[in-house]
Design a protein around this motif. Structure first.
Motif, PDB file in Angstrom:
ATOM      1  N   ALA A 462       1.051  -1.190   0.060  1.00 46.43           N
ATOM      2  CA  ALA A 462       0.017   0.079  -0.139  1.00 46.43           C
ATOM      3  C   ALA A 462       0.805   1.126   0.135  1.00 46.43           C
ATOM      4  O   ALA A 462       0.446   2.215  -0.576  1.00 46.43           O
ATOM      5  N   ILE A 463       1.993   1.169   0.712  1.00 41.86           N
ATOM      6  CA  ILE A 463       2.909   2.561   0.881  1.00 41.86           C
ATOM      7  C   ILE A 463       3.252   2.518  -0.634  1.00 41.86           C
ATOM      8  O   ILE A 463       3.523   3.692  -1.212  1.00 41.86           O
ATOM      9  N   LEU A 464       3.776   1.666  -1.357  1.00 44.23           N
ATOM     10  CA  LEU A 464       4.209   1.607  -2.546  1.00 44.23           C
ATOM     11  C   LEU A 464       3.151   2.344  -3.614  1.00 44.23           C
ATOM     12  O   LEU A 464       3.684   3.070  -4.556  1.00 44.23           O
ATOM     13  N   VAL A 465       2.009   1.706  -3.559  1.00 45.64           N
ATOM     14  CA  VAL A 465       0.912   2.292  -4.451  1.00 45.64           C
ATOM     15  C   VAL A 465       0.612   3.796  -4.225  1.00 45.64           C
ATOM     16  O   VAL A 465       0.518   4.652  -5.074  1.00 45.64           O
ATOM     17  N   ALA A 466       0.868   4.247  -3.058  1.00 46.64           N
ATOM     18  CA  ALA A 466       0.589   5.501  -2.481  1.00 46.64           C
ATOM     19  C   ALA A 466       1.510   6.428  -3.007  1.00 46.64           C
ATOM     20  O   ALA A 466       1.358   7.814  -3.430  1.00 46.64           O
ATOM     21  N   MET A 467       2.998   5.950  -2.927  1.00 39.63           N
ATOM     22  CA  MET A 467       3.883   6.737  -3.436  1.00 39.63           C
ATOM     23  C   MET A 467       3.943   7.060  -4.876  1.00 39.63           C
ATOM     24  O   MET A 467       4.662   8.173  -5.249  1.00 39.63           O
ATOM     25  N   ILE A 468       3.466   5.803  -5.463  1.00 36.15           N
ATOM     26  CA  ILE A 468       3.443   5.892  -7.253  1.00 36.15           C
ATOM     27  C   ILE A 468       2.635   7.095  -7.523  1.00 36.15           C
ATOM     28  O   ILE A 468       2.765   7.854  -8.365  1.00 36.15           O
ATOM     29  N   LYS A 469       1.184   7.117  -6.734  1.00 42.44           N
ATOM     30  CA  LYS A 469       0.165   7.900  -7.051  1.00 42.44           C
ATOM     31  C   LYS A 469       0.607   9.234  -6.695  1.00 42.44           C
ATOM     32  O   LYS A 469       0.607  10.532  -7.588  1.00 42.44           O
ATOM     33  N   ARG A 470       1.333   9.538  -5.715  1.00 38.67           N
ATOM     34  CA  ARG A 470       2.029  10.936  -5.212  1.00 38.67           C
ATOM     35  C   ARG A 470       2.878  11.243  -6.149  1.00 38.67           C
ATOM     36  O   ARG A 470       2.960  12.519  -6.341  1.00 38.67           O
ATOM     37  N   GLN A 471       4.104  10.626  -6.545  1.00 41.86           N
ATOM     38  CA  GLN A 471       4.915  11.231  -7.211  1.00 41.86           C
ATOM     39  C   GLN A 471       4.911  11.050  -8.624  1.00 41.86           C
ATOM     40  O   GLN A 471       5.547  11.992  -9.427  1.00 41.86           O
ATOM     41  N   LEU A 472       4.209  10.016  -9.304  1.00 45.25           N
ATOM     42  CA  LEU A 472       4.079   9.843 -10.832  1.00 45.25           C
ATOM     43  C   LEU A 472       2.641  10.578 -11.198  1.00 45.25           C
ATOM     44  O   LEU A 472       2.235  10.672 -12.313  1.00 45.25           O
ATOM     45  N   GLY A 473       1.670  10.596 -10.095  1.00 49.84           N
ATOM     46  CA  GLY A 473       0.461  11.029 -10.542  1.00 49.84           C
ATOM     47  C   GLY A 473      -0.392  10.065 -11.083  1.00 49.84           C
ATOM     48  O   GLY A 473      -1.367  10.613 -11.822  1.00 49.84           O
ATOM     49  N   ILE A 474      -0.058   8.791 -11.096  1.00 51.23           N
ATOM     50  CA  ILE A 474      -1.060   7.807 -11.744  1.00 51.23           C
ATOM     51  C   ILE A 474      -1.112   6.680 -10.758  1.00 51.23           C
ATOM     52  O   ILE A 474      -0.329   6.485  -9.776  1.00 51.23           O
ATOM     53  N   ASN A 475      -1.999   5.577 -11.062  1.00 54.15           N
ATOM     54  CA  ASN A 475      -2.284   4.310 -10.529  1.00 54.15           C
ATOM     55  C   ASN A 475      -1.749   3.270 -11.368  1.00 54.15           C
ATOM     56  O   ASN A 475      -2.309   3.153 -12.504  1.00 54.15           O
ATOM     57  N   TYR A 476      -0.839   2.466 -10.711  1.00 51.68           N
ATOM     58  CA  TYR A 476      -0.322   1.242 -11.529  1.00 51.68           C
ATOM     59  C   TYR A 476      -1.762  -0.001 -11.611  1.00 51.68           C
ATOM     60  O   TYR A 476      -1.919  -0.295 -10.454  1.00 51.68           O
ATOM     61  N   GLY A 477      -1.530  -0.602 -12.567  1.00 42.49           N
ATOM     62  CA  GLY A 477      -2.264  -2.021 -12.573  1.00 42.49           C
ATOM     63  C   GLY A 477      -1.261  -3.107 -12.033  1.00 42.49           C
ATOM     64  O   GLY A 477      -0.034  -2.568 -11.634  1.00 42.49           O
ATOM     65  N   GLU A 478      -1.416  -4.326 -12.190  1.00 43.63           N
ATOM     66  CA  GLU A 478      -0.844  -5.505 -11.595  1.00 43.63           C
ATOM     67  C   GLU A 478       0.489  -5.324 -12.257  1.00 43.63           C
ATOM     68  O   GLU A 478       1.448  -5.687 -11.638  1.00 43.63           O
ATOM     69  N   VAL A 479       0.502  -5.116 -13.435  1.00 42.37           N
ATOM     70  CA  VAL A 479       1.962  -5.482 -14.413  1.00 42.37           C
ATOM     71  C   VAL A 479       2.804  -4.317 -14.007  1.00 42.37           C
ATOM     72  O   VAL A 479       3.872  -4.508 -13.866  1.00 42.37           O
ATOM     73  N   GLY A 480       2.096  -3.257 -13.882  1.00 44.01           N
ATOM     74  CA  GLY A 480       3.136  -2.151 -13.455  1.00 44.01           C
ATOM     75  C   GLY A 480       3.781  -2.086 -11.987  1.00 44.01           C
ATOM     76  O   GLY A 480       4.770  -1.788 -11.849  1.00 44.01           O
ATOM     77  N   ILE A 481       3.045  -2.565 -10.852  1.00 43.21           N
ATOM     78  CA  ILE A 481       3.368  -2.751  -9.701  1.00 43.21           C
ATOM     79  C   ILE A 481       4.384  -3.988  -9.614  1.00 43.21           C
ATOM     80  O   ILE A 481       5.339  -3.879  -8.977  1.00 43.21           O
ATOM     81  N   GLN A 482       4.172  -5.049 -10.395  1.00 46.48           N
ATOM     82  CA  GLN A 482       5.021  -6.254 -10.614  1.00 46.48           C
ATOM     83  C   GLN A 482       6.619  -5.819 -10.728  1.00 46.48           C
ATOM     84  O   GLN A 482       7.481  -6.133 -10.250  1.00 46.48           O
ATOM     85  N   LYS A 483       6.496  -4.854 -11.893  1.00 44.39           N
ATOM     86  CA  LYS A 483       7.802  -4.490 -12.560  1.00 44.39           C
ATOM     87  C   LYS A 483       8.511  -3.474 -11.447  1.00 44.39           C
ATOM     88  O   LYS A 483       9.692  -3.722 -11.108  1.00 44.39           O
TER      89      LYS A 483
END
Length: 647
Positions: A462-483
């Motif tokens: 959840a921390i990873l998902v929150a930081m991606i949203k804050r810093q990149l302005g997007i939400n990743y799907g499963e493939v993006g989070i896997q990478k």
């Protein structure tokens, strides 16, 4: 798991195989005791009523098969194998059920029940199979359970009981709401006692009634004869070719089949079925997308299953669905169609199985009320329907949480650590409600406030998902989070957070375990974005927990590693683009595998890395050699090569 020990089922309690009283003796029938069969196992957590009853004489005629006290019932023949329920008090079952009764004090009956809840597949495996699977009493009795001490059994059981008890309560509330809205419909539209201008029951207060020759009955003044096609557009469905995998997509448009409604029995609403169709499948089969609030009716095999769509849906050819017309509301259409089912079945045709066509439905006559009456009825029952939908959704959340927790609690992967408030499963307590609420009923009186000690990967994801949203302005799907999980670990020296095994896959590195963990993570929810794609976002109920964790020293190294990776993502060459992030992921994996950084070695690896992406067969097909060389240079310029070579 030193506190666990292997125990044979026959050591836990008395094993009883059911029996049927002599059916030729009418005195065996009655209403004194429940006589339970396999269908009763489908309905309730704790069975309190049965389809069939027997007399005291009937019970005594098979007294060797009587069970008493809190007992566990397990289906042991046919496709009901492994269905399980609990029952309190004296009763009997038929011979398709084996029961564990008179359970010894060392064992919690609820714990044994939950053990069986996850063993359906196992019971099929050990059953003898000729034409029909059957588990003999001797084999059933010799089943071996790995069980903890009684204290731990009680803790585990109390958590799961709390969830199931709340589900039962919600079901009772929904049944009462259903009785209210259906009774009101019958009063207004069958008995014609809708409120007149003075608020009195129309027919009983002397409202004018007129004979209608077509309906062959009296109807109120202002009402007319119509058909089912007057209240809704009747739409059929189709099936895309199942030989073409691209016609189906887990994240596509929900596609409902009669089987889905069969599995949805007991619910009024449906969101999606077991399969969804892709845009390609929609076009190929000329499927019509129906709006939220469509009333679905199965039109064959069998006729009469119903549900209301929560969102846009499509169906297969086993449906005739009603999209509301004009002022006719979903609520009114639902009960009107339900009341017409006997007439619909009578007009069905077919040799192999009965089916009703759209043309036949257009001939089914109904009495059509004025707009003002429908509007008044809808205003009353619409909140009831919304409440029923919410309770059904809550029940699904509770069931998902229970089913996710069940195997981990039973095998000791997670343990209950006491009666503290909050914790990872505060969500469960929120759904279950206050343990001292009088409205919850007796089964919840002992529902604990609990905290569970479990792997903290959930919060870290959840921390990873929150930081991606804050810093990149997007939400990743499963493939993006896997990478990204792989990249964070690969580029961080000594990084051991969320330690997963990754393999090469079509869009980059992939870990099956990470996929399972993401899908079961209560901190995360899936949301649909542009293009009908699904991505992960932080569950709003846990945003405060995630925000707090970002500031805690415990997660400082982890947060720093993610920051480092996301800074690389923002490099001008990558520019936060998903294909360039895939290239970074690919190059990093090959540098680690080959322990080399020269372009020829890395690009040879890309030529050998087979993928299945539209228009590409290998990574080298997708990414040019110059771009690959630039990515290697970026990794070198950021002094990350040594980390990869030593990771």
């Amino acid at each position: 798991m030193s506190d666990y020990k292997n125990t044979k089922l026959y050591d836990i309690g008395k094993i009883v195989t059911g029996k049927t009283p002599e059916t030729t003796d009418p005195l065996n029938s009655g209403s004194d005791y429940m006589f339970l069969g396999p269908t009763d196992l489908h309905k309730h957590f704790i069975i309190s009523r049965s389809e069939k009853m027997i007399s005291t004489k009937g019970l005594l005629s098979i007294k060797g098969s009587v069970i008493d006290g809190l007992s566990i019932l397990v289906g042991c023949i046919g496709w009901d194998m492994g269905n399980v329920a609990l029952v309190k008090g004296k009763c009997v079952t038929n011979q398709q059920i084996n029961s564990i009764t008179k359970i010894k004090d060392f064992y919690n009956p609820f714990y044994i029940y939950y053990w069986f809840k996850q063993k359906k597949h196992y019971l099929f495996q050990i059953a003898s199979v000729t034409r029909t699977p059957m588990l003999k009493k001797s084999d059933f009795s010799n089943i071996e359970l790995n069980i903890p001490n009684k204290h731990q059994q009680d803790k585990v059981s109390n958590i799961l009981i709390s969830l199931d008890s709340k589900i039962e309560l919600n079901n009772r509330v929904n049944a009462e709401l259903e009785a209210i809205s259906k009774t009101l419909y019958d009063y207004w539209f069958v008995q014609f006692d809708f409120p007149d201008a003075k608020g009195r029951p129309y027919k009983n207060s002397g409202g004018k009634m007129f004979w209608n020759d077509e309906l062959k009955r009296e109807i109120p003044k202002g009402w007319t004869k119509g058909s089912l096609s007057d209240i809704g557009n009747i739409i059929g469905g189709t099936t895309p070719s199942k030989e073409i995998d691209e016609n189906f997509d887990d994240n596509g448009m929900p596609w409902i089949t009669p089987k889905d409604l069969s599995l949805n029995m007991g619910n009024k609403f449906i969101t999606k079925g077991g399969i969804s169709v892709s845009d390609q499948g929609l076009k190929a089969a000329l499927l019509k997308i129906m709006p939220k609030g469509t009333v679905l009716l199965s039109s064959r095999a069998p006729i009469g299953y119903m549900a209301i769509s929560r969102e846009e849906v499509t169906t297969n050819q086993g449906f005739k669905s009603f999209v509301p017309k004009d002022h006719f509301s979903t609520e009114y259409i639902y009960y009107t169609v339900q009341n017409a089912i006997p007439a619909i079945v009578n007009n069905a045709s077919g040799s192999t199985f009965k089916e009703v066509s759209g043309g036949v439905l257009k001939t089914i006559a109904i009495c059509v009320p004025p707009k003002v009456v429908i509007k008044a009825y809808t205003k009353i029952v619409e909140p009831i329907f919304k409440k029923q939908s919410l309770l059904e959704v809550e029940n699904q959340q509770l069931a998902d949480l229970r089913d996710w927790l069940l195997p981990m609690l039973m095998n000791g992967q997670i343990t209950v650590q006491g009666a503290k408030q909050g914790g990872v499963l505060a969500e469960a307590q929120r759904l279950v409600g206050p343990s001292n609420s009088q409205s919850e009923g007796k089964m919840l009186d002992f529902a604990p406030k609990f905290e569970i000690t479990m792997p903290n990967n959930n919060l870290k994801q959840a921390i990873l998902v929150a930081m991606i949203k804050r810093q990149l302005g997007i939400n990743y799907g499963e493939v993006g989070i896997q990478k990204t999980v792989f990249n964070v670990a690969a580029f961080s020296p000594g990084f051991t957070e969320m330690d997963y095994e990754f393999a090469k896959s079509h869009y980059g590195t992939y870990s099956p375990q990470l996929t399972d963990d993401l899908r079961a993570n209560p901190y995360l929810i899936k949301k649909v974005v542009k293009g009908n794609n699904e991505c992960y976002a932080v569950n709003s109920r846990y945003e405060a927990d995630v925000n707090d964790a970002l500031l805690q020293q415990e997660y400082a190294a982890y947060v720093s590693a993610i920051n480092k990776m996301l800074t690389v993502y923002k490099d001008p060459f990558i520019g936060k683009k998903t294909d360039k992030i895939e290239l970074l992921n690919t190059v990093a994996k090959l540098i680690m595998d080959f322990q080399a950084t020269d372009i020829d070695t890395i690009y040879k690896g890309m030529e050998e890395w087979e993928i299945n992406q539209p228009g590409y067969n290998t990574k080298a097909d997708k990414f040019s050699k110059p771009d690959t060389e630039k990515m290697i240079k970026l990794i070198k310029d950021r002094e990350l090569v040594d980390v990869l070579l030593n990771n």
